[in-house]
Structures are given as structure tokens and as C-alpha cells.
Design a protein around this motif. Sequence first.
Motif, short mmCIF file in Angstrom:
data_model
loop_
_atom_site.label_atom_id
_atom_site.label_comp_id
_atom_site.label_asym_id
_atom_site.label_seq_id
_atom_site.Cartn_x
_atom_site.Cartn_y
_atom_site.Cartn_z
N LEU A 242 34.55 39.07 52.85
CA LEU A 242 34.81 37.88 53.59
C LEU A 242 35.73 36.87 53.35
O LEU A 242 36.44 36.25 54.18
N ALA A 243 35.43 36.58 51.92
CA ALA A 243 36.22 35.77 51.24
C ALA A 243 37.97 36.15 51.20
O ALA A 243 38.74 35.28 51.81
N LEU B 43 43.77 32.62 57.06
CA LEU B 43 44.05 31.42 57.26
C LEU B 43 45.39 31.17 57.54
O LEU B 43 45.51 30.08 58.35
N PRO B 44 46.48 31.59 56.79
CA PRO B 44 47.88 30.90 57.39
C PRO B 44 48.27 31.54 58.87
O PRO B 44 48.84 30.68 59.43
N TYR B 45 47.73 32.48 59.36
CA TYR B 45 48.08 33.08 60.79
C TYR B 45 47.04 32.26 61.52
O TYR B 45 47.60 31.99 62.75
N VAL B 46 46.05 31.60 61.16
CA VAL B 46 45.37 30.79 62.23
C VAL B 46 46.16 29.50 62.56
O VAL B 46 45.78 29.16 63.92
N PHE B 47 46.82 28.83 61.83
CA PHE B 47 47.34 27.68 62.08
C PHE B 47 48.86 28.00 62.27
O PHE B 47 49.80 27.05 62.40
N MET C 181 49.06 37.44 45.92
CA MET C 181 48.63 36.14 45.46
C MET C 181 47.10 36.27 45.20
O MET C 181 46.36 35.86 44.22
N LEU C 182 46.38 37.20 46.19
CA LEU C 182 45.10 37.31 46.19
C LEU C 182 44.81 38.04 44.73
O LEU C 182 43.74 37.73 44.15
#
Length: 378
Positions: free
Chosen positions: A15-16, A23-27, A55-56
Amino acid sequence: MPVSPLPRRIAIHVLACLAFLALPYVFAPHGLTGQLKLIGTSPHEQTTLLGYVLMLAFLYLNYYVLIPRLYFSHRYGLYTGIMLLGFLAIGFVMTIRDRHDFFGDPPPFGGQPSAEPGRMFPPPDAFSNRQPPRQERQAYSLPPSGDMPKPGYGFELNQTLFLFLVGVFVTLSLRVSGRWRQTEQERVASELSFLKAQINPHFLFNTLNSIYALAIEQSPHTADAVVKLSSFMRYVTRDTGNDWVPLQRELDYIEQYIDLQRLRLADTATVSYTRNGSTAGLQIAPLLLISFVENAFKYGVNPAVDSPIRIAATLQNDQLHLHVGNRKVRQASSAGESGGIGLANTRARLALLYPDRHTLTITDQADTFIVDLTIQLA
């Protein structure tokens, strides 16, 4: 059915990771759904997603390898250098792949789109001296259908740097927090071991004194007292080595201790002991309650004076309430002795084991001493 620790940990990590990638696509300007559609048709969005995945992976390397081996070893210079190289490597891969269209050469100026999206070929008059009109040049520079104009280098690097720094900060915070919790748990365990080592000799000393008094009087109950002491020592040496014991055993242990004192005191003291409620499934730290009971017999018994002792254990809603009251018929020989090592030890253990789940009220008056302890066991 409760979830086992390993599947639960895996689910949290999955989930993390999904949250980090989303996260980048949400905004994004087109929202999560719009950006996900572009990933299937836009090489630029595919490159961006690849950068997030790299990066992950680097953040997991940081969490499991770099922080334990470098940061916790105070090799801050090397750690910072590797962090910088990791960011530059990820940015380099993203830039090369994105700007050269899967590591290929960029299309020549004035090229026209081919049947294959994303590929451009020079027009027939590309090598003539005639320059195409301005509108035509602008048309040729547009991306394939469904693709968005690529942002500049500065925007991409700033976004990548921001996510990278956020990821490094989060992993570092989690690792440092986990290290602090582990250190605190080890400290608490060490203190508890020390306190438990104190309480065992203290208990044995008081019990041997009781049996010695029976032997001096040549009491017929001396043999029974020795048998009870054997049962005590079996409990102390075998069961109290654990962090938790069944509450039933702890209360049985207290009841045996009271029976031993009754054998020793005979009619000298009036001892009242009651126990109410079910102990099924409840556990408690071992040797946590005995000090209050010992204290009552130590300072509440005098053959020349009426010596009532009241002990009651009540269980309700997974909550234990212990009441111990005695008349003070024997004064402490020195200031600060009242209660002795046992009560001080128990206070410290309660503070460590039940910091927010217990209340301890001690009423110390001129002629009475009353203890009321409430512990939330579950």
C-alpha cells in the motif's frame, strides 16, 4: 481472523508503494485517471513512471542497507555522497530515455509524422533550400495524438528532487524512530530484569523469616509452611521468568502467601481475603501485586494489638482492582522505610509496564495504611 505479522507487513509495504507511485498523479492537471490513460500512449509518462519505480527501489536500498550501515555508523559524508549519486543517476536515466525517445536519435527539424506514433520522417523537400512556413513548422513540432507537451528540464528535475527528498526524509525518519523504539524497549527490559532480580530475594527473605518464626515456636505447621515455600519457589523460578503470567497463577500465589502468614500468625491477626470475578484469558506481569500484601503483614501485625488486615481482588471488564488495608501497629524504624524496597520496586514496574493503564492510590495515615490499585489488563 487476526492477520499474522508477516502478511500484515507485506500489505503495508504494498500500500505504501502504491501510494508513493500514485501521489504525483493525484495532483497532476488531468487527475489520476487521466494520467493513467496517458501512461499507455505517452513515452514521456512511461519514462516518468520508470523514474518513480527506480526512486522507490533506491529508497528501499536506503532503508534496509544505507541507513543501518552508513548513517547509524556515523559515516555521514559517504552516506550523503551516495544519496547525491543516486539522485543524479535516476535523473540521468530519466532525461536520456525521455529526450532521446528510448535512447534513439531525435527527429530532424521539420520532420513529419509517420504512421507509427512517436516516429517522424523528413518531408520530401527536407534537403531543399525552401523553409516550411511557420505554421507548418509548429504543426510538425506537436507531439503525437494523445500525448501532452513535455515540460522543461527544470520542472522535471525539481519534481524528481522533491519526491526524492521526501522519500529520503520518510525512510530516515522511520528508521530512526524504529531504532529509538528498539533502544527504549531494551532499556525497559533491562530495568524490568533488574527490578525482578530485586523482588525475588526480597520475597525469599520475608518468607524464610516467617518459617523461622514457626520453627522457633515449634509449630506443627512448620512442615506445611515449607511445602508452601517450595510451591512459591517453583512459581518464582519457573513462571516469573516470563514477561507475562496468567492472572490466575498470580492470584493463587498471593493466596498461598496469605495462607502461610495465617499459619504463622494463628490468632494474632484477623486476615480477610476475598476474590471476585473471572480471570479467564487475562495475564499480568509476575510478582507485581505481592509487595502490597507483604507490606500489610510487615507493618500491620502486632500480638499485643488488634491487627485486622483486609485484602480484596475484584475483576470486572478486564480490569483488576486490588484493595489492601491494614492498621499500622508497627512503625518504620527509619524515615523512608515505610513500604520498603517492595513498594518502591512495584511503583517503578507499574510505571514501565502500565504507564497509562493503571491508577495507584496509597492512603498513609497515622493509624491506617490503605492501597488501592486498578490495572486495565486488556
